[in-house]
Design an enzyme around this catalytic site. Structure first.
Site, mmCIF file in Angstrom:
data_model
loop_
_atom_site.group_PDB
_atom_site.id
_atom_site.type_symbol
_atom_site.label_atom_id
_atom_site.label_comp_id
_atom_site.label_asym_id
_atom_site.label_seq_id
_atom_site.Cartn_x
_atom_site.Cartn_y
_atom_site.Cartn_z
ATOM 1 N N ASP A 15 -1.917 -19.060 14.890
ATOM 2 C CA ASP A 15 -1.447 -18.380 13.691
ATOM 3 C C ASP A 15 -2.545 -18.212 12.642
ATOM 4 O O ASP A 15 -2.653 -17.166 11.995
ATOM 5 C CB ASP A 15 -0.273 -19.146 13.064
ATOM 6 C CG ASP A 15 0.994 -19.016 13.908
ATOM 7 O OD1 ASP A 15 1.112 -18.019 14.651
ATOM 8 O OD2 ASP A 15 1.854 -19.904 13.820
ATOM 9 N N ASP A 124 6.499 -26.161 5.818
ATOM 10 C CA ASP A 124 5.115 -26.215 5.360
ATOM 11 C C ASP A 124 4.800 -25.150 4.303
ATOM 12 O O ASP A 124 4.072 -25.414 3.354
ATOM 13 C CB ASP A 124 4.159 -26.091 6.550
ATOM 14 C CG ASP A 124 4.206 -27.333 7.433
ATOM 15 O OD1 ASP A 124 4.413 -28.433 6.875
ATOM 16 O OD2 ASP A 124 4.060 -27.213 8.653
HETATM 17 N N1 ARG Z 1 9.308 -30.940 10.772
HETATM 18 C C1 ARG Z 1 8.073 -31.530 10.302
HETATM 19 C C2 ARG Z 1 7.907 -31.278 8.840
HETATM 20 O O1 ARG Z 1 8.591 -30.472 8.296
HETATM 21 C C3 ARG Z 1 6.894 -31.084 11.120
HETATM 22 C C4 ARG Z 1 6.253 -29.795 10.770
HETATM 23 C C5 ARG Z 1 5.184 -29.445 11.744
HETATM 24 N N2 ARG Z 1 4.427 -28.299 11.328
HETATM 25 C C6 ARG Z 1 3.857 -27.457 12.179
HETATM 26 N N3 ARG Z 1 3.191 -26.463 11.639
HETATM 27 N N4 ARG Z 1 3.990 -27.560 13.459
HETATM 28 O O2 ARG Z 1 7.099 -31.895 8.201
#
Ligand code: ARG
Length: 403
Positions: A15, A124
């Site tokens: 990404d 995120d």
């Molecule tokens: N669910 C977790 C969180 O919200 C993990 C996020 C993982 N992020 C990723 N870009 N794969 O913190």
């Protein structure tokens, strides 16, 4: 739209590599990439090469491991920071620090915008946007993957069209990792009934093939902070490293649950975090040995979960987070001592604890000798102890029927 110089958070993954191309082509931007080292054990030289190949004009690798541990992970240990009782918050803790480092680069480079490769369905993006808004509201935010709704397949296509190799990301999975935890999402894991395939794990062996001999580890804490392993003094970062190794060899720290995302839906999440799981068990046990019941209840049922919720929800900047943390630190002032744990085939079991500040007294606890209540004292205590309940009950059930 013309955005000029953009500082992009770059992982080297699919990404964010696609984001470099989009920022250049669709926004006419000059792209400066930043990779923040929070212990994800990447080949940072290779990440840098990938950034330049995709068109970055300048790349920064920032080693923020020490700061990550001191300012984010140590508080998480003290606050028993496990979201919904299961997720050690690794990804959530690293995001605000990554934004801080990006803002520093943006200021140095005179950039007017900051970019990230998050989608519109994850947590995120919220953590990035909230932190940036709080730290630097004069800097614009651009999120190409979110704005253009790039699918993973389209990103792959984009990279191929530019003659770039597609980063091996264990194919279907979205992985984020740092020294505190490894998050694995997507692909086959989206079926919450299906057991996570062995291929998603990297830090831990399967408990089914872990050694058949238990291993004992002694974790020493000073005011809630881990400061020794098996009697050997070490800083928390080294302790985490050691525990990830030994825990992983015993298959400890695989986590699998349904998580309430902050963007409104439930998702199936898998994590690997041997050190975090061992420290959580050991630290909570030591708190139990030291704190008064009032301190313990207030911390475990009020402070700790509220702190974890704020961190998960991207609100590291929320003033209450800091207040809760100060209270947590104050309550950990005497949480000093040693906890002995047994690691065996995926499990971590506390088997012993010792603290000079523990009010535990063998003399008081022993049934046969030492301190005791007379029969009369015991009866009096129990009468007073139950008086509120018994009097209420008599009003509510005058016939004294079964409760
Ligand atoms: N669910 C977790 C969180 O919200 C993990 C996020 C993982 N992020 C990723 N870009 N794969 O913190």
């Amino acid at each position: 739209m013309d955005v000029g110089k953009v500082v992009l958070a770059y992982s080297g993954g699919l990404d964010t590599t696609a984001s470099i191309i989009w920022l250049r082509e669709k926004y006419g931007a000059e792209v400066i990439t930043v990779t923040v080292d929070v212990g994800q054990e990447e080949d940072f030289a290779e990440v840098e090469r990938r950034a330049y190949r995709a068109g970055a004009s300048r790349h920064y690798t920032v080693d923020a491991r020490r700061e990550f541990v001191d300012r984010f992970v140590v508080p998480a240990i003290i606050m028993n920071g496990f979201y919904e009782g299961k997720y050690p918050l690794g990804t959530a803790l690293a995001r605000p620090l990554i934004v801080e480092k990006m803002v520093e680069v943006a200021r140095r480079e005179g950039a007017t915008a900051i970019a990230h490769g998050s989608t519109s369905k994850g947590n995120d993006q919220v953590r990035f946007d909230v932190t940036l808004g709080a730290l630097a509201d004069d800097i614009r935010l651009v999120a190409p993957v979110r704005e253009w709704r790039l699918t993973r397949a389209e990103s792959v296509e984009l990279l191929r069209a530019h003659g770039l190799e597609v980063p091996e990301k264990r194919g279907q999975y979205s992985i984020d990792s740092n020294l505190w935890s490894r998050s694995i999402e997507g692909g086959a894991l989206d079926d919450p009934w299906a057991e996570p395939p062995e291929e998603v794990f990297r830090w831990t062996v399967s408990p089914t093939v872990a050694p058949d001999t238990p291993e004992y580890v002694e974790v020493g804490f000073e005011s809630g902070v881990p400061t020794s392993i098996n009697g050997e003094r070490m800083d928390p970062m080294t302790a985490i490293h050691v525990l990830n190794g030994v825990g992983g060899r015993h298959g400890v720290g695989r986590l699998d649950h349904i998580e309430n995302r902050l963007v409104g839906f439930k998702s199936r999440e898998v994590y690997e975090a041997p050190a975090a799981v061992i420290l959580y068990e050991a630290h909570r046990d030591l708190e139990k040995a030291v704190l008064t019941p009032y301190e313990l209840r207030f911390k475990w049922f009020q402070l700790d979960p509220t702190w974890a919720d704020l961190v998960y929800r991207g609100l590291w900047v929320e003033p209450l987070r800091e207040v809760l943390q100060s209270a947590g630190h104050a309550l950990n002032r005497y949480v000093t001592g040693t906890v002995r744990v047994r690691l065996y085939r995926g499990s971590v079991t506390v088997v012993g604890r010792a603290s000079e500040y523990s009010p535990y007294s063998r003399d008081v606890a022993d049934y046969d000798k030492g301190w005791y209540l007379s029969a009369e004292e015991a009866r009096g205590f129990i009468t007073v102890h139950s008086l509120h309940s018994v009097m209420a009950l008599k009003k509510r059930r005058p016939g004294h029927g079964p409760v």
